[in-house]
Design an enzyme around this catalytic site. Structure first.
Site: not given
Ligand code: DOR
Length: 424
Positions: A153, A233, A306
């Site tokens: 991710d 997501h 998330d």
């Molecule tokens: O917006 C996001 N932040 N999407 C992701 O997939 C990773 C996450 C992060 O680790 O900050």
């Protein structure tokens, strides 16, 4: 350990098909009884009249940033943010420093949770070593030791052969592959959703097809290997449609939607608001509608935050270089209850999306409320009005696009293993 009686609430546990006004008695960390007029002798009483009593909420997509990035969040602050939002079980993503791709990092996390955690934590290990997308993590030795899923991710696994092998390897271990579906060539140097707003703002766009094409590949690989694929997501109409069709064909696929994707659109980016910058980006109204439709018709299995804390110095910069992500643990519950208010789903469905749905999607033991089971319980006031004040969030980071929003609904009391971990 204290005896607790939660009295007279509407007890909803979709996994048990339970929806009744009754009491819940907690003793020795377990649910001792669920029923009418239970004996309160010696118990601390929580009056739940007019309130909702659910299994402890479950969030399978959280960035705790520990080890290595503790200036953004750590295990103590992240799990406190979780219980404040009503969550008793969370899964944390491996994009820490070092990456959670081995036993020592996983053990570090679980030991720290034991010492200073406020809720249960299920670490998700990476698919590729060091998130480098080159060779596979030894996920077999991690399974059974608290690890139920793997994910890169934050980044996709661009190499299809590596993803195929990871799925083949994960399948016999019963490990869930959680995909961050994104085609990086199609993303290019995009920083927000591609559309009229990106054009007006003069920002490079990320087309929906960057997500759709990657989701399609993952689904085809899951269909080919038989592995359990969970799509993180989901933000586009195309991806929702792909998951819906795949489910109809019997593919072993689940997916999650975030409160920001079902609540906001790319309009929130206007003013170059870096607290509306995340990956995948906020999309068009049509995409948001498709995600909501997917929630209503059962295509979406789980709501997941998330939760992605970032330091102010990583957000208080020009849009192009700001980090992706927003905090979400403390606002997810009211934003989910809003779906009920909007008439999209009923309350038991909303509870399912926050409890047994995510637990089943990752395969973790959580999201249940039954006699003899662990006493992870959330008492919710669905009508409590409050205003988000980013500075007052419990999380170390304050990067929320919902600052100043009026919310309806909050956790009044979060109980983890029979202990009150949070009380409003
Ligand atoms: O917006 C996001 N932040 N999407 C992701 O997939 C990773 C996450 C992060 O680790 O900050």
């Amino acid at each position: 350990m204290a005896k607790i009686l939660i009295k007279g609430g509407r007890v909803i546990s979709p996994a048990q098909q339970l929806d009744d006004t009754c009491d819940v008695l907690i003793e020795k960390g377990k649910i001792a009884a669920i029923g009418k007029d239970l004996d309160a002798q010696g118990a601390e009483i929580i009056d739940a009249d007019g309130k909702i009593v659910t299994p402890g909420l479950v969030d399978i997509h959280v960035h705790l940033r520990d080890p290595g990035l503790e200036y953004k969040e750590d295990i103590a602050s992240g799990t406190l943010s979780a219980v404040t939002g009503g969550f008793t079980s969370i899964a944390c993503m491996p994009n820490t420093n070092p990456v959670n791709d081995n036993l020592s990092v996983k053990n570090y996390i679980l030991n720290k949770v034991k010492e200073e955690g406020h809720c249960r934590v299920f670490p998700i290990a990476s698919i590729s070593k060091g998130l480098q997308g080159e060779s596979m993590t030894e996920m077999g030795e991690l399974k059974g030791l608290g690890v139920y899923g793997v994910s890169d991710d934050g980044k996709p696994v661009s190499n299809a052969q590596l993803m195929r092998r990871a799925m083949e390897y994960a399948k016999p271990f019963g490990i869930t592959i959680v995909t961050h579906a994104e085609d990086l060539e199609l993303v290019g140097s995009g920083v927000m959703n591609e559309g009229p707003v990106s054009t007006e703002l003069g920002l490079k766009g990320i087309p929906c097809v960057a997500e759709d094409a990657a989701t399609a590949r993952e689904i085809m690989l899951a269909e080919f290997t038989g592995a359990h694929l969970h799509v993180a997501h989901v933000s586009t109409k195309g991806s929702i449609d792909l998951v819906r069709q795949a489910k109809k064909r019997g593919v072993n696929v689940t997916c999650e939607a975030t409160p920001h994707h079902f609540t906001l659109t790319d309009e929130a980016v206007r003013g170059y608001n870096t607290n509306a910058k995340m990956n995948p980006p906020l999309r068009s109204a049509e995409d948001r509608e498709a995600v909501r439709k997917g929630i209503a018709d059962g295509t979406v299995d789980a709501i997941a935050t998330d939760h992605a804390p970032h330091h102010i110095d990583e957000k208080n910069v020009e849009f192009n270089i700001a980090m992706n992500g927003i905090v979400g643990l403390e606002t997810a519950l009211p934003l989910s209850l809003q779906l009920v208010e909007d008439g999209l789903i009923d309350l038991p469905k909303a509870v399912a999306l926050l409890t047994c749905g995510p637990a089943a999607a990752l395969g973790i033991p959580a999201g249940q409320l039954e006699e003899g089971g662990v006493a992870d319980v959330t008492v919710i006031d669905p009508e409590l009005e409050w205003t988000v004040d980013a500075q007052k969030l419990v999380s170390k980071s304050k990067n929320t696009p919902f600052d100043g929003w009026k919310m309806n609904g909050a956790a009044l009391c979060t109980i983890v293993g029979g202990k009150i971990a949070y009380r409003r």
